[in-house]
Motif scaffolding. Sequence first.
Motif, mmCIF file in Angstrom:
data_model
loop_
_atom_site.group_PDB
_atom_site.id
_atom_site.type_symbol
_atom_site.label_atom_id
_atom_site.label_comp_id
_atom_site.label_asym_id
_atom_site.label_seq_id
_atom_site.Cartn_x
_atom_site.Cartn_y
_atom_site.Cartn_z
ATOM 1 N N HIS A 41 -41.815 -2.359 30.651
ATOM 2 C CA HIS A 41 -40.638 -1.905 29.776
ATOM 3 C C HIS A 41 -40.939 -0.655 29.386
ATOM 4 C CE1 HIS A 41 -41.316 -6.397 29.727
ATOM 5 N NE2 HIS A 41 -39.867 -6.450 29.661
ATOM 6 N N ASP A 89 -35.662 -2.548 31.120
ATOM 7 C CA ASP A 89 -36.702 -3.546 31.628
ATOM 8 C C ASP A 89 -36.232 -3.715 33.191
ATOM 9 O OD1 ASP A 89 -37.774 -5.828 32.378
ATOM 10 O OD2 ASP A 89 -37.279 -7.032 30.516
ATOM 11 N N ASN A 91 -37.524 -5.550 35.213
ATOM 12 C CA ASN A 91 -38.125 -6.991 35.915
ATOM 13 C C ASN A 91 -36.998 -8.217 35.864
ATOM 14 O OD1 ASN A 91 -40.566 -5.681 35.708
ATOM 15 N ND2 ASN A 91 -41.077 -6.552 33.949
ATOM 16 N N HIS A 98 -35.794 -14.173 32.690
ATOM 17 C CA HIS A 98 -36.988 -14.278 31.915
ATOM 18 C C HIS A 98 -36.698 -13.668 30.435
ATOM 19 C CE1 HIS A 98 -37.265 -9.701 32.668
ATOM 20 N NE2 HIS A 98 -37.882 -9.608 31.362
ATOM 21 N N HIS A 100 -38.534 -12.876 26.382
ATOM 22 C CA HIS A 100 -39.818 -11.919 25.894
ATOM 23 C C HIS A 100 -40.382 -12.702 24.529
ATOM 24 C CE1 HIS A 100 -36.968 -9.015 28.261
ATOM 25 N NE2 HIS A 100 -38.295 -8.979 28.554
ATOM 26 N N GLU A 111 -43.666 -11.528 28.914
ATOM 27 C CA GLU A 111 -42.568 -12.148 29.496
ATOM 28 C C GLU A 111 -42.945 -13.365 29.794
ATOM 29 O OE1 GLU A 111 -42.008 -9.492 32.752
ATOM 30 O OE2 GLU A 111 -40.372 -8.414 31.479
HETATM 31 ZN ZN LIG Z 1 -38.784 -8.138 30.676
#
Ligand SMILES: [Zn+2]
Length: 159
Positions: A41, A89, A91, A98, A100, A111
């Motif tokens: 991140h 982010d 991802n 996902h 956190h 994550e």
């Molecule tokens: Zn993330």
Amino acid sequence: MARRLDPALQQRVDAFLDAKGLRRTKQREVIIHAALTTTEHFTADELWEMARKIDRTTSRATLYRTLSLLVESKLLREIDLGRDQTVYDPNFNESPNHNHLICLDCQRIVEFEDTHISLLEDCITRRLGFQPASKSIRIEANCQELKKTGTCKARKGHA
Ligand SMILES: [Zn+2]
Ligand SMILES: [Zn+2]
């Protein structure tokens, strides 16, 4: 450049640039590459440093513009981690649901994904008459170091 952009991701980037009628400038490509090949991140400042390592001519104006384009195209997600700064982010492209964990002291981020939580979120959302679009939960927590010693040495680490 270290990693290549995943071909499916590259296609989405290309399609988006085309739809917006944007030229593929070196600067813009460097920023997009830096933003989408990391799994960390990052803040705008951190992306600025990553991009400057690849191309010293990268300008802040282009950086901010490109960042907001990436968010608009949903290639990058702005997330609320309870910090003062906006964190990005990359991802969510690979794992769209996902969650956190974030340490209250050092703000280390971990994550995690869980199919049970995901199902539960769907159930709750539907029960309330909504349709789930994107879901992500944030758990504020004490990391192992904070738990053990009561304070974290690193104020700001990215796990
Ligand atoms: Zn993330
Ligand atoms: Zn911590």
